[in-house]
Design an enzyme around this catalytic site. Structure first.
Site, PDB file in Angstrom:
ATOM      1  N   GLU A  45      -1.282  -1.434  -4.885  1.00 31.48           N
ATOM      2  CA  GLU A  45      -2.531  -0.729  -5.140  1.00 31.48           C
ATOM      3  C   GLU A  45      -2.279   0.416  -6.111  1.00 31.48           C
ATOM      4  O   GLU A  45      -1.300   1.154  -5.973  1.00 31.48           O
ATOM      5  CB  GLU A  45      -3.112  -0.201  -3.823  1.00 31.48           C
ATOM      6  CG  GLU A  45      -4.532   0.277  -3.953  1.00 31.48           C
ATOM      7  CD  GLU A  45      -5.166   0.552  -2.613  1.00 31.48           C
ATOM      8  OE1 GLU A  45      -5.943  -0.291  -2.159  1.00 31.48           O
ATOM      9  OE2 GLU A  45      -4.875   1.604  -2.029  1.00 31.48           O
ATOM     10  N   ASP A  59       0.884  -1.164   0.000  1.00 36.93           N
ATOM     11  CA  ASP A  59       0.000   0.000   0.000  1.00 36.93           C
ATOM     12  C   ASP A  59       0.923   1.217   0.000  1.00 36.93           C
ATOM     13  O   ASP A  59       1.560   1.512   1.012  1.00 36.93           O
ATOM     14  CB  ASP A  59      -0.899   0.007   1.231  1.00 36.93           C
ATOM     15  CG  ASP A  59      -1.821   1.219   1.258  1.00 36.93           C
ATOM     16  OD1 ASP A  59      -2.435   1.523   0.214  1.00 36.93           O
ATOM     17  OD2 ASP A  59      -1.918   1.864   2.316  1.00 36.93           O
ATOM     18  N   ASP A  87      -2.690   1.040   6.801  1.00 31.60           N
ATOM     19  CA  ASP A  87      -1.848   0.849   5.610  1.00 31.60           C
ATOM     20  C   ASP A  87      -1.378  -0.612   5.523  1.00 31.60           C
ATOM     21  O   ASP A  87      -1.229  -1.160   4.436  1.00 31.60           O
ATOM     22  CB  ASP A  87      -0.621   1.769   5.661  1.00 31.60           C
ATOM     23  CG  ASP A  87      -0.992   3.208   5.926  1.00 31.60           C
ATOM     24  OD1 ASP A  87      -1.111   3.976   4.959  1.00 31.60           O
ATOM     25  OD2 ASP A  87      -1.179   3.555   7.110  1.00 31.60           O
TER      26      ASP A  87
END
Length: 167
Positions: free
Chosen positions: A67, A7, A140
């Site tokens: 992501e 992330d 996160d």
């Protein structure tokens, strides 16, 4: 298959190493790379690269799943996250890792069954799917584990697509 889920961010880069084998998922390592708020951007990016490179070297994942950048109203934040993604992708390229990218919608859909699932629901599902004793923190880290889970779900389909395209 060992999947390193990421992330991206500039202050915090969440990571999660997930082993996917015979339809079972296991979290092997997870945490975050933090950068000090007062540091120059170039130093923060160097810290992210070095931390990720050390993680890749130590854990030897088979692939990196990240992501995709979600564009919001704050273009300055989007630019900073884009820079962080750049050094993350560079580390993966230097390590020879294949990279898979997923939208937040795809990640939530694969983990929670609903593309607009709230963060808390995603965190609970990550905890359940990986049989973790508690929800991963900060969020996160939960997001990075969710990206790895998403890739474990999509990887067989991607492989079939690549094989079909190569014929």
């Amino acid at each position: 298959m060992l999947i390193l889920g990421i992330d991206p961010g500039t202050a915090i880069v969440g990571y999660g190493l997930v082993k996917a084998s015979s339809g079972r998922l296991q979290a092997l390592d997870y945490g975050c790379i933090r950068t000090p708020a007062g540091e120059e951007t170039c130093q923060r990016l160097a810290t992210i690269y070095t931390g990720l490179w050390e993680l890749i070297t130590r854990q030897q994942p088979a692939t990196l799943a990240i992501e995709e950048l979600f564009f919001n109203k704050n273009s300055k934040t989007a630019l900073a996250v884009g820079q962080a993604r750049g050094v993350i992708l560079l580390a993966a390229a230097h390590a020879g890792l294949p990279v898979a990218e997923y939208t937040p919608l795809e990640v939530k859909q694969s983990v929670a069954g609903f593309g607009r699932a709230p963060k808390e629901q995603v965190e609970r599902m990550v905890q359940a799917l990986l049989a973790l004793p508690a929800r991963p923190r900060p969020d996160d880290v939960a997001d990075a584990l969710a990206v790895a889970i998403c890739h474990a779900s999509f990887a067989p389909w991607r492989q079939k697509e690549q094989e079909a395209a190569g014929r």
